[in-house]
Design an enzyme around this catalytic site. Sequence first.
Site, PDB file in Angstrom:
ATOM      1  N   LYS A 136       0.656   0.283  -1.245  1.00  0.00           N
ATOM      2  CA  LYS A 136      -0.550  -0.303  -1.834  1.00  0.00           C
ATOM      3  C   LYS A 136      -0.904   0.453  -3.109  1.00  0.00           C
ATOM      4  O   LYS A 136      -1.014   1.690  -3.100  1.00  0.00           O
ATOM      5  CB  LYS A 136      -1.716  -0.114  -0.852  1.00  0.00           C
ATOM      6  CG  LYS A 136      -2.259  -1.392  -0.247  1.00  0.00           C
ATOM      7  CD  LYS A 136      -3.439  -1.008   0.649  1.00  0.00           C
ATOM      8  CE  LYS A 136      -4.149  -2.182   1.213  1.00  0.00           C
ATOM      9  NZ  LYS A 136      -5.297  -1.779   2.042  1.00  0.00           N
TER      10      LYS A 136
HETATM   11  O1  G3P Z   1      -8.351  -2.566   3.802  1.00  0.00           O
HETATM   12  C1  G3P Z   1      -8.851  -3.373   2.810  1.00  0.00           C
HETATM   13  C2  G3P Z   1     -10.041  -4.212   3.189  1.00  0.00           C
HETATM   14  O2  G3P Z   1      -9.689  -5.106   4.201  1.00  0.00           O
HETATM   15  C3  G3P Z   1     -11.317  -3.463   3.430  1.00  0.00           C
HETATM   16  O3  G3P Z   1     -12.258  -4.196   4.128  1.00  0.00           O
HETATM   17  O4  G3P Z   1     -14.299  -4.292   5.513  1.00  0.00           O
HETATM   18  O5  G3P Z   1     -13.846  -2.247   4.144  1.00  0.00           O
HETATM   19  O6  G3P Z   1     -14.512  -4.386   3.050  1.00  0.00           O
HETATM   20  P1  G3P Z   1     -13.816  -3.737   4.202  1.00  0.00           P
END
Ligand code: G3P
Length: 220
Positions: free
Chosen positions: A83
């Site tokens: 990533k």
């Molecule tokens: O890992 C990337 C993404 O899915 C993060 O999600 O819930 O932290 O906005 P969130």
Amino acid sequence: MRLFLDTADIDEIREINRWGVLSGVTTNPSLVAKEGQDPDQVWKEILTEVDGDISLETTELEADPMYEEGKRLAGMAPNAVVKVPMTPAGLETGKRLGADGIRVNVTLVFTPAQALLAAEIGAYCVSPFLGRLDDIAADGMKALRDICELYAAQGYVTNVLAASLRHPMHVVEAGLLGADIATMPYDVFTKLVKHPLTDIGLEKFLADWRKLRDGDTQQP
Ligand code: G3P
């Protein structure tokens, strides 16, 4: 649509993996930090547990060290996906890693314009964050729709990985829009399976079955 878990918690991953529906895992520095252990150890366990794409995120900001870090992460296992952030350095690094045959996931994507750049460097996947757009009163699902349409119009092969999903309907709508992958936290994954009518129906089936069984045992 492939279903991924967005976590670095090996117990959550093992549990969902037993269902037979888990195609991969996404991690980020915040999720790995939450585990409070050596990151390499955390990643190794996940890479071994799941037979699918596992995203490991770089933390360097400049292109050269980010590239070296990405090479190291990719070398951890054949199912590792590196990533990189949606920054100029992330794009440069992603392009270089891709040229080495390493699969790249461009993360922290919020607009179709950014997704266009990820596709142009030949990224393996792009991660639009839906929930975080909704959090600031923007429309995450609209961004995903536009990205899916843009990719279809241009014939881009980069996989659209819908991320930052907050509830089951985010997952369903992402599927309807044609996202290739949906990644979600453990609690959203477990909600996918739940419906009160399933619980009520099962309870009734088993009550009837018990009645029959108890009746049978009372037969002479
Ligand atoms: O890992 C990337 C993404 O899915 C993060 O999600 O819930 O932290 O906005 P969130």
